[in-house]
Design a protein around this motif. Structure first.
Motif, PDB file in Angstrom:
ATOM      1  N   PRO A  55      48.335  47.056  33.341  1.00 12.33           N
ATOM      2  CA  PRO A  55      47.072  46.881  34.060  1.00 12.33           C
ATOM      3  C   PRO A  55      45.822  47.012  33.195  1.00 12.33           C
ATOM      4  N   TYR A  56      45.976  46.925  31.884  1.00  9.74           N
ATOM      5  CA  TYR A  56      44.821  47.048  30.993  1.00  9.74           C
ATOM      6  C   TYR A  56      44.315  45.683  30.526  1.00  9.74           C
ATOM      7  N   GLN A  57      44.661  44.587  31.243  1.00  5.61           N
ATOM      8  CA  GLN A  57      44.321  43.248  30.747  1.00  5.61           C
ATOM      9  C   GLN A  57      42.824  43.051  30.538  1.00  5.61           C
ATOM     10  N   PHE A  58      42.005  43.805  31.251  1.00  5.20           N
ATOM     11  CA  PHE A  58      40.562  43.628  31.133  1.00  5.20           C
ATOM     12  C   PHE A  58      40.069  43.878  29.712  1.00  5.20           C
ATOM     13  N   VAL A  59      40.764  44.740  28.976  1.00  2.00           N
ATOM     14  CA  VAL A  59      40.392  44.977  27.575  1.00  2.00           C
ATOM     15  C   VAL A  59      40.651  43.721  26.756  1.00  2.00           C
ATOM     16  N   ALA A  60      41.797  43.088  26.983  1.00  2.00           N
ATOM     17  CA  ALA A  60      42.119  41.848  26.275  1.00  2.00           C
ATOM     18  C   ALA A  60      41.120  40.758  26.617  1.00  2.00           C
ATOM     19  N   ILE A  61      40.736  40.665  27.881  1.00  2.00           N
ATOM     20  CA  ILE A  61      39.767  39.646  28.296  1.00  2.00           C
ATOM     21  C   ILE A  61      38.438  39.858  27.592  1.00  2.00           C
ATOM     22  N   GLN A  62      37.999  41.098  27.502  1.00  2.00           N
ATOM     23  CA  GLN A  62      36.743  41.375  26.801  1.00  2.00           C
ATOM     24  C   GLN A  62      36.841  40.998  25.320  1.00  2.00           C
ATOM     25  N   GLN A  63      37.950  41.346  24.688  1.00  2.00           N
ATOM     26  CA  GLN A  63      38.087  41.047  23.267  1.00  2.00           C
ATOM     27  C   GLN A  63      38.151  39.536  23.024  1.00  2.00           C
TER      28      GLN A  63
END
Length: 379
Positions: free
Chosen positions: A328-336
């Motif tokens: 559930p940490y995909q938002f970090v990947a999206i930001q990067q």
């Protein structure tokens, strides 16, 4: 126990009934991510994880002790994320004593072992659904009073992450904590999508996502319109393999990469020493040696499919932690990815700081850098 024909014996049924009475709670009917209605006694106290990497969500809810409910789990965490596994093992050495299982997808899940552990629930990833149903596992577990629920952070991650977290929050009696995580998750994605929405006629670079580059000598696994493919779209890019790969995962051939001439290349990687010792994979992840990762990433770009494409010539080549595809940490990947694809637009966005905040607020281990690397342009 189940005999060799899968028949439930009276002894097993008695054991299961005893297990169900062992913990007082509220019996509720919940709908899992597939829409199945399942009766579960909540809050659950004894949980079997269908995948070891599901610790990524238990850690965000049971931050004080992410293993306190876990009585069994699949044996993939150490193999698929060795660096992360070692970080958790150092802080929670009892983790190494949790009984491990094979997988339902490969037919090595042991129901007899599961019954002896008296679980209140088994949490499975949705990608195991077909194999679970075909093998009759759900019916067999139901007969011994063990409910099974499906969650999804992989097949349709952007659609199912929030409801999956809320579902687990209900199971754990941690609804408020789950909602706090969901709100943080969604707010961090909005930092990207709101900015992109404000740009008229946004130019979307073509991105080739290589799944687990260097894991094998084959070229090249990628993503269709879900998972990392969907993340590329949310981050303001155009996924090269969308339209080539019909589902979530698939393969594109070298000629397709050359013909598409992508603007950006992003390779997923992790420490897979236990899977492919000494392999060509890019070992990004917590505490990774970035210099080694960059060298391996550069070596992957020497393959015929990549040597003359625009992304390599201009140095727009990156590696990102593979496990973002299943947690559930995909938002970090999206930001990067947004920062890579639109550096001027997102010059003030700091994905490392976002990931550190996630650790500080929700996770029991400290943040360690190493999840992303990039190559420099050719001179």
């Amino acid at each position: 126990m189940l005999n060799i024909h899968g028949v439930v014996t009276a002894a097993t049924l008695s054991l299961a009934l005893f297990s169900g009475a062992a913990f007082a709670g509220e019996m509720v009917k919940i709908k899992d991510i597939t829409g199945r209605e399942v009766s579960v006694n909540v809050p659950v106290e004894r949980v079997i994880l269908g995948e070891g990497r599901q610790i990524y969500f238990t850690a965000a809810l049971d931050t004080d002790h992410p293993f306190k409910r876990i009585v069994g789990w699949r044996d993939d965490f150490q193999k698929a994320d060795l660096d992360g596994y070692n970080i958790y093992l150092k802080k929670f050495p009892e983790m190494g004593k949790i009984p491990t299982f094979g997988g339902m997808k490969d037919g090595t899940f042991d129901i007899e072992q599961a019954v002896t552990l008296k679980p209140d629930v088994i949490i499975m990833n949705i990608d195991a659904k077909s194999a679970t149903e075909e093998s009759g596992y759900i019916d067999k577990l139901s007969k011994v009073g063990i409910p099974l629920v499906y969650v999804d952070f992989r097949e349709k991650a952007m659609e199912n992450t929030d409801p999956s977290m809320r579902l687990i929050g209900k199971l754990f009696g941690k609804e408020k904590r789950a909602e706090e995580f969901v709100q943080f998750h969604d707010a961090q994605i909005k930092r990207v999508t709101d900015k992109l929405a404000s740009v008229k006629d946004l130019k979307k670079p073509v991105v080739f996502m290589e799944r687990a580059g260097g894991y094998s000598d084959d070229c090249c696994m990628s993503f269709g319109n879900e998972n990392f493919g969907k993340m590329v779209d949310i981050a303001g890019g155009k996924n090269m393999a969308d339209g080539i790969i019909p589902g979530t995962f698939g393969v594109v051939n070298p000629e397709q990469i050359i013909a598409s001439n992508p603007d950006q290349v992003i390779v997923t990687g992790a420490n897979w020493e236990l899977y492919v010792p000494g392999g060509k994979w890019v070992g990004v992840g917590p505490g990774a040696d970035k210099a080694v990762a960059e060298k391996k990433l550069a070596d992957l770009m020497k393959r015929p499919a990549f040597t003359d494409i625009k992304a390599v010539k201009e140095g727009n080549v990156h590696a990102i932690w593979h496990q973002f595809y299943n947690n559930p940490y995909q938002f970090v990947a999206i930001q990067q990815m947004a920062k890579w694809l639109h550096p001027d637009l997102f010059k003030d966005l700091d994905p490392e700081a976002t990931f550190k905040e996630l650790h500080d607020r929700f996770l029991p281990v400290a943040y360690e850098s190493g999840y992303f690397v990039s190559l420099k342009p050719r001179s």
